[in-house]
Scaffold this active site. Structure first.
Site, PDB file in Angstrom:
ATOM      1  N   TYR A 118     -25.043 -27.868 -11.526  1.00  0.00           N
ATOM      2  CA  TYR A 118     -25.586 -28.009 -10.107  1.00  0.00           C
ATOM      3  C   TYR A 118     -26.659 -27.278  -9.719  1.00  0.00           C
ATOM      4  O   TYR A 118     -26.358 -25.853 -10.060  1.00  0.00           O
ATOM      5  CB  TYR A 118     -24.765 -28.083  -9.038  1.00  0.00           C
ATOM      6  CG  TYR A 118     -25.354 -28.543  -7.715  1.00  0.00           C
ATOM      7  CD1 TYR A 118     -25.595 -29.666  -7.307  1.00  0.00           C
ATOM      8  CD2 TYR A 118     -25.771 -27.551  -6.821  1.00  0.00           C
ATOM      9  CE1 TYR A 118     -26.185 -29.840  -5.864  1.00  0.00           C
ATOM     10  CE2 TYR A 118     -26.646 -27.583  -5.681  1.00  0.00           C
ATOM     11  CZ  TYR A 118     -26.688 -29.157  -5.335  1.00  0.00           C
ATOM     12  OH  TYR A 118     -27.276 -28.954  -4.060  1.00  0.00           O
ATOM     13  N   GLU A 206     -32.876 -31.583  -5.472  1.00  0.00           N
ATOM     14  CA  GLU A 206     -31.558 -31.293  -5.863  1.00  0.00           C
ATOM     15  C   GLU A 206     -31.483 -31.827  -7.371  1.00  0.00           C
ATOM     16  O   GLU A 206     -31.641 -33.059  -7.651  1.00  0.00           O
ATOM     17  CB  GLU A 206     -30.699 -31.848  -5.026  1.00  0.00           C
ATOM     18  CG  GLU A 206     -29.274 -31.612  -5.312  1.00  0.00           C
ATOM     19  CD  GLU A 206     -28.311 -32.332  -4.214  1.00  0.00           C
ATOM     20  OE1 GLU A 206     -27.445 -31.506  -3.598  1.00  0.00           O
ATOM     21  OE2 GLU A 206     -28.343 -33.576  -4.144  1.00  0.00           O
TER      22      GLU A 206
END
Ligand code: GDP
Ligand code: MN
Length: 396
Positions: A118, A206
Site C-alpha cells: 500500500y 493512493e
C-alpha cells in the site's frame, strides 16, 4: 475533485510511474477491442476488467474480475457495465458503472513472489507537510491492517524545504522488505509517485496495491486520486477529467453559478456570506437542535441575483425544512440582501419552508424593516440568539 482510476494512471505514467496498462471502454464490444489492442501492445493473454467509479473497494464488491479469454472479456464487461456497484465507500445505493478499464493481467499465475503493498501520498494538515504512508500489507484489506496491525502502517514526512530525500525513498523500500534490484525499482517508483502528487497539486494519491512482480518490477495496479479544487486553475487541462455523473447534482449546479455549496444530510438550509461565518452558523444550527442541510457561502458580493440563485439551489434539496440566512453586512449592505430575499420570494414563488433571516452590520435595521414590512412568511432577527431561538421554534 476526484478522478477515475484510468485517468489517475495516465497521470502517473506521464510522471514516469510504471502502471498496469489498460484501455477504457463503455460497451462490451469496445472492451473486446480494447483487450485485443492491449494484447498487441503488452503481449498479455489474460485481462482484468475493472469498474470505473469514484469509490474504492470495487474488488470486494464484484467490480474487478479476471478474464482468461476474449469471450470472458465480453461476458464480464457486459455484467459489470450498467451494474449498480455497492462498495463500503459508495453508500447503500451504490454507483452505476458506465465505463470499465480493461487492464493487462499483471499477477503471474501460480506466482508466490508477487507482493502487494500500500502507498499513499497526502497532506498532513497538523504539520503542514506531505506524508508518504505505506505498508507491506497492501491489497483489498488495508482497512483491516490499519485497525488490527497499525504498526505495519509506516509514515514518512517530507520537509518542504528540501523535498523528498534519497534516504527516505530507500528507507521505504527497506521497510517494505525489499532487497536487491527491487530496492532501486522502489526508489524510482516513490520518486515518480511523489513527483506526480506535487506536479498535479493533488491532495491525495493512493496506490493500493503497488505490485512487485517476481522479476522485480514495481507497478501501480490501482490509482485513487483527489486533485485539489483550489489549484485547478493552474491545470486548465484537468477540466476534462471531471465526471459530473459522479457528483451530487445540486453541487454541479451550484458550481455553474459559482456558489460555494456543499451538500450535507440535515434539514436546515443555510445561506451565509463568508466561509468562517458559514461554519459558525452550522454550529449554531446544531446547538439549536437542527442539522445543517448544506454549507453555502454566497461570498462577499451577495447581491439580489446571487441571493435568488442561492435560494434556488438550497430549495432543490428535498430534506430542507427551514432556511436560515445569516448575513454580516460589511461592504455588502443588509438592505440590498433583504431586497434580494423579497425579490427571490416573488420570483421563485411557492416557497413553502419557513425562512429565518438574521442581518447584522451595515444597514441591518433598514434590512429588517424591509422584510418585516414585506408581509412574507419570513422571520427576521438582528441578534444571533434571536435567530437561534427562531431556528429552534421552527425545527423543534
Ligand atoms: P479496489 O478494490 O477498488 O481497490 O480495486 P483494485 O484496482 O485495487 O483491485 C482490487 C484487487 O483486484 C487487487 O487488490 C488485486 O488483488 C486484484 N487485481 C487487480 N488487478 C489484477 C490483475 O491484473 N490480475 C489479478 N489476478 N488480480 C488483479
Ligand atoms: Mn485498490
Amino acid at each position: 475533485m476526484n478522478i477515475h482510476e484510468y485517468q489517475g494512471k495516465k497521470i502517473l505514467k506521464s510522471f514516469g510511474v510504471r502502471i498496469q496498462e489498460g484501455i477504457v471502454a463503455a460497451t462490451p464490444d469496445k472492451a473486446v477491442e480494447a483487450a485485443k489492442e492491449l494484447q498487441k501492445q503488452t503481449g498479455t493473454s489474460w485481462w482484468v476488467i475493472k469498474a470505473q467509479i469514484h469509490a474504492g473497494g470495487r474488488g470486494k464488491g464484484g467490480g474487478v474480475k479476471l478474464a482468461k479469454n476474449l469471450d470472458e472479456v465480453k461476458q464480464i464487461a457486459d455484467q459489470i457495465l450498467g451494474m449498480q456497484l455497492v462498495t463500503h465507500q459508495t453508500g447503500p445505493k451504490g454507483k452505476k458503472v458506465l465505463k470499465v478499464l480493461v487492464g493487462q493481467d499483471v499477477y503471474y499465475p501460480g506466482e508466490s513472489e508477487t507482493q502487494e503493498y500500500y502507498m499513499g501520498v497526502l497532506l498532513n494538515r497538523d504539520t503542514g507537510r506531505n506524508i508518504i504512508m505505506y505498508s507491506p500489507e497492501g491489497g483489498v484489506d488495508i482497512e483491516g491492517v490499519a485497525e488490527k496491525t497499525p504498526h505495519l502502517i509506516f509514515k514518512e514526512e517530507i520537509d518542504p524545504k528540501v523535498g523528498l530525500q534519497a534516504f527516505q525513498a530507500r528507507k521505504i523500500a527497506f521497510n517494505l522488505g525489499l532487497t536487491g534490484g527491487a530496492v532501486k525499482e522502489m526508489v524510482k517508483f516513490v520518486y515518480a509517485l511523489y513527483a506526480a502528487y506535487e506536479g498535479t497539486d493533488s491532495s491525495m494519491f493512493e496506490i493500493n496495491p503497488v505490485l512487485k512482480t517476481s522479476d522485480n518490477l514495481i507497478l501501480a495496479v490501482d490509482a485513487k486520486v483527489t486533485l485539489d479544487d483550489n489549484a485547478l486553475f493552474r491545470h486548465k487541462d484537468f477540466k476534462e477529467l471531471r465526471d459530473e455523473t459522479e457528483e451530487d447534482p445540486i453541487e454541479v449546479e451550484a458550481r455553474r453559478f459559482d456558489l460555494n455549496y456543499v451538500k450535507l444530510d440535515g434539514n436546515v438550509g443555510c445561506m451565509v456570506n463568508g466561509a468562517g461565518l458559514a461554519m459558525a452558523t452550522m454550529d449554531m444550527i446544531k446547538m439549536s437542535g437542527g442539522d445543517p442541510a448544506n454549507f453555502l457561502d454566497v461570498g462577499g458580493t451577495a447581491n439580489a441575483k446571487r441571493v435568488e440563485e442561492a435560494f434556488r439551489i438550497i430549495l432543490k434539496d428535498p430534506n430542507v425544512e427551514a432556511i436560515l440566512v445569516n448575513i454580516f453586512g460589511g461592504i455588502v449592505r443588509c438592505d440590498r440582501v433583504a431586497q434580494g430575499i423579497v425579490d427571490a420570494y416573488a420570483n421563485i414563488g411557492d416557497i413553502k419552508v419557513p425562512i429565518i433571516v438574521r442581518l447584522q452590520g451595515t444597514n441591518a435595521t433598514e434590512g429588517k424593516a424591509l422584510i418585516d414590512k414585506s408581509g412574507l412568511k419570513v422571520s427576521s432577527a438582528i441578534a444571533l440568539e434571536d435567530a437561534a431561538r427562531l431556528v429552534k421554534e421552527v425545527v423543534g
